[in-house]
Enzyme design. Structure first.
Site, PDB file in Angstrom:
ATOM      1  N   LYS A 194      14.790  -2.328  -0.154  1.00 29.58           N
ATOM      2  CA  LYS A 194      16.091  -2.024   0.459  1.00 29.58           C
ATOM      3  C   LYS A 194      17.139  -2.142  -0.635  1.00 29.58           C
ATOM      4  CE  LYS A 194      18.622  -1.075   4.100  1.00 29.58           C
ATOM      5  NZ  LYS A 194      18.538   0.223   4.804  1.00 29.58           N
ATOM      6  N   ASP A 254       2.050  -3.870  10.661  1.00 30.06           N
ATOM      7  CA  ASP A 254       1.794  -3.705  12.097  1.00 30.06           C
ATOM      8  C   ASP A 254       1.917  -2.242  12.507  1.00 30.06           C
ATOM      9  OD1 ASP A 254       1.292  -6.403  12.528  1.00 30.06           O
ATOM     10  OD2 ASP A 254       2.566  -6.525  14.310  1.00 30.06           O
TER      11      ASP A 254
END
Ligand code: IPM
Ligand code: MG
Length: 361
Positions: A194, A254
């Protein structure tokens, strides 16, 4: 790996953990009795099971046994019974403490779609057919362990504090693991950060680029994490290897697992500098189905295959185990989590027995 007979520590843990661990144990025993494999196998306590027996989620004896082992095979920790314990006694703390205690900074999370299970994905089959990507998640740094942390009072109100912190050496070693993995696969590495907002990510990107100069054959790209999350569900086959921080890797892995539609199928490896490793299925302890004999043992068995390949350097045996898993799937065996509506299902023990039988020998 230490000279002589390899030592394997099995930590069954909580929930469905003991049920799936028992099936992996049978596979190990079959390798020993029929395929000339030698290993010292011990079992230990972790998570809620350890808390119940010893008052700690990671007893000193377990950590010592893990340190002395070549590899640890862990099933799962956690359960609703333990959710109200103080944070440092909760089962998850045992998992974080063993990762930190063994210095397991490199977490490899493959997401592979077995062709027989393409219908299990929530994405259209053409988007996921043949999917084979690897997430390399930094596992002992970042916001999970950064200081300062805690809940304190400032100006009369409570504030919760956690810190994302990465040193150059921490970034460098995980980048090396990822480049090395990419070199052995499709030679494409996407670093996820980020960097448009976070200084820790700015440094991350700079160091990853620097390490990349030592791996000219690997094509390096960068994505911001929000875009990477979107790309994973838009066009996941664009990825070969993804390298990212602890928290981003937790989330993206996930997503990647769900792309395959069967979290009950996915193993993982966490390695330190000595290639000593902890191997565990990506799925959790699934308290809702614990004790019912319906859990899918294949992620645990595939974790054993990764253990054989990465820590014990027995790729030959890993191939045998993975081949046996493919065979039982091709034969149509399905536990409930990977069955299509109306399809017949088998239980944990039957699935384990089928893999043992498919090992042959
Ligand atoms: C994982 C899990 C753990 C994590 C939890 C159980 C502490 O979500 O292995 O991805 O956040 O690392
Ligand atoms: Mg997670």
């Amino acid at each position: 790996m230490s000279a002589g007979i390899p030592k394997i520590l099995i930590l069954p843990g909580d929930g469905i953990g003991p049920e799936v661990a028992a099936e992996a144990r049978k596979v190990l025993d079959a390798l020993r009795s029929r395929h000339g494999f030698h290993a010292d196998i011990a079992e230990g306590l972790i998570g809620g099971a350890a808390y119940d027996a010893a008052g700690e989620p990671l007893p000193e004896a377990t950590l010592a046994a893990a340190r002395g082992a070549d590899a640890v095979l862990l099933a799962a920790v956690g359960g609703p019974r333990y959710d109200s314990l103080p944070r440092d006694k909760r089962p998850e703390r045992g998992l974080l403490a063993i990762r930190a205690g063994l210095g397991l900074y490199a977490n490899l999370r493959p997401a592979i779609l077995f062709p027989e299970l393409a219908a299990a994905s929530s994405l259209k089959p053409e988007l996921v057919a043949g999917l084979d990507l690897l997430i390399v998640r930094e596992l002992t740094g970042g916001i999970y362990f950064g200081k300062p942390r805690g809940i304190e009072t400032r100006d009369g109100q409570r504030v919760g504090v956690n810190t994302e912190v990465y040193s150059e050496s921490e970034i460098e070693r995980i980048a090396r693991s990822a480049f090395t993995a990419a070199q052995l696969r499709g030679k494409r590495l996407c670093s996820v950060d980020k960097a448009n907002v976070l200084e820790s990510s700015e440094l991350w990107r700079e160091v990853v680029i620097r390490v990349g100069r030592d791996f000219p054959e690997v094509q390096l790209s960068h994505q911001y994490v929000d875009n990477a999350a979107m790309q994973l569900v838009r066009a996941p086959k664009q990825f070969d290897v993804i390298v990212t921080s602890n928290l981003f890797g937790d989330i993206l892995s996930d997503i990647a697992a769900q792309l395959t539609g069967s979290i009950g199928m996915l193993p993982s490896a966490s390695l330190n500098e000595r290639a000593q490793g902890l191997y565990e299925p990506i799925h959790g302890s699934a308290p809702d189905i614990a004790g019912k004999g319906v859990a899918n043992p294949l992620a645990m068995i595939l974790s054993l295959a990764m253990l054989l390949r990465y820590s014990l350097k027995r790729g030959d045996l890993a191939d045998k185990v993975e081949g046996a898993v493919r065979r039982v799937l091709a034969d149509g065996l399905r536990t409930a989590d990977i069955a299509r509506p109306g399809e017949a299902t088998v239980g944990t023990v039957q699935m384990g027995a089928a893999v043992v039988a498919a090992l042959g020998g």
